[in-house]
Scaffold this active site. Structure first.
Site, short mmCIF file in Angstrom:
data_model
loop_
_atom_site.label_atom_id
_atom_site.label_comp_id
_atom_site.label_asym_id
_atom_site.label_seq_id
_atom_site.Cartn_x
_atom_site.Cartn_y
_atom_site.Cartn_z
CG ASP A 106 46.46 22.79 41.07
OD1 ASP A 106 45.59 22.59 40.20
OD2 ASP A 106 46.52 22.13 42.13
CG HIS A 138 42.27 22.21 38.24
ND1 HIS A 138 42.70 21.20 39.05
CD2 HIS A 138 41.76 21.60 37.15
CE1 HIS A 138 42.44 20.03 38.50
NE2 HIS A 138 41.88 20.26 37.32
CD GLU A 165 40.16 23.46 42.47
OE1 GLU A 165 39.81 22.84 43.50
OE2 GLU A 165 41.01 23.02 41.66
NE ARG A 207 47.01 16.72 44.05
CZ ARG A 207 45.96 17.52 43.91
NH1 ARG A 207 44.73 17.05 44.15
NH2 ARG A 207 46.10 18.77 43.52
CG HIS A 258 46.23 17.31 40.11
ND1 HIS A 258 47.17 18.24 39.74
CD2 HIS A 258 45.15 18.00 40.51
CE1 HIS A 258 46.68 19.46 39.91
NE2 HIS A 258 45.45 19.34 40.38
#
Length: 279
Positions: free
Chosen positions: A167, A252, A249, A115, A160
């Site tokens: 994810d 993740h 999460e 990301r 990320h």
């Protein structure tokens, strides 16, 4: 989603200004070496990124931030193409995890991988717009938007951006068809039972992806039965493959031996940012 940087998606700290130069920052574990940059490491395209499906076309992709079905309700800055980019070591490790998953009658499906920093900044900017809550009913129905920073769901920088965090979920083999998301369609809480929330073709994990809710914590005691077993299977597969889960999460995971633990990159999510799969 994340101070030394916890292994989660984000952390509640001020966002750095966008830049093409990677940002040195603290690692989850102390590093004896100086922070690296793309220039000093001789990687002009970023952290040795490859397109995951070039490495293993068997792995499914559903890149949510390249479209409108995500918590901001629109494509996120930096996602030029719906691709999963990862560092080569992480992608090769994930290929081995896929082998193990297929032996259990399941396949991996990824929602997000590398990301760019500009995307994390986009999230931070969105979080500062209290009136923009078009996707609240699905993604954070029980958490006030003003609390997303304090709860650790939104922040920057993000692991990320180092290129080795992703994810993902599990899907059955053969994999059911997933109906497309239509912008403006009625939203259902990500905490609703699987038969009621968005019809993701992944196995039941107890919540939808990117569900900003305590129910999404990997070991939530409120998640039982099949969903609990599915979370445990995903964690077993990923842990055996060298990945570490962020306990808030279930989706993740960070590659434990990530090659760039101190550096955050900002090249766009696009094939032009990646190296050929063969090296």
């Amino acid at each position: 989603m994340i101070a030394a940087l916890a292994p989660g998606c984000t952390r509640p700290t001020p966002s750095p200004s966008p830049s093409a130069t990677p940002l040195p920052a603290a690692s989850p574990t102390p590093s004896p070496s100086a922070p690296q940059t793309s220039a000093s490491a001789g990687t002009p395209r970023g952290p040795g990124l490859v397109v995951l499906t070039d490495v293993d076309p068997r792995i499914r992709t559903d890149i949510r931030y390249a479209g409108a079905h995500n918590f901001v309700g629109r494509p996120v800055d930096g996602y030029a193409e719906p691709l999963c980019l990862l560092s080569r070591p992480a992608a090769e490790a994930l290929r081995r995890v896929q082998d193990a998953a297929l032996a259990r009658g399941r396949s991996l499906k990824v929602y997000d991988c590398y990301r760019p920093r500009r995307a994390a900044d986009d999230f931070v900017e969105w979080a500062g717009q209290p009136g923009e809550q078009r996707m609240k009913a699905e993604f954070y129905p029980r958490v006030a938007k003003s609390e997303l920073f304090d709860e650790g769901y939104i922040g920057a920088p993000t692991a990320h951006s180092r290129g080795s965090t992703l994810d993902l979920t599990l899907v059955d083999v053969p994999t059911p068809t997933q109906p497309p998301y239509a912008p403006g369609q009625p939203l259902v809480s990500c905490t609703a039972p699987k038969g009621q929330r968005f019809a993701d073709n992944g196995v039941d994990m107890g919540t939808g992806f990117d569900c900003f809710d305590p129910l999404a914590h990997t070991d939530s005691p409120q998640v039982t039965g099949v969903a609990r077993d599915n979370r445990r299977l995903l964690r077993q597969l990923m842990t055996d493959g060298g990945f570490v889960n962020y306990d808030r999460e279930w989706w993740h995971y960070r590659y434990r031996d990530e090659p760039w633990p101190d550096t955050y990159f900002d090249v766009p999510v696009a094939r032009s940012s990646a190296e050929p799969a063969g090296g």
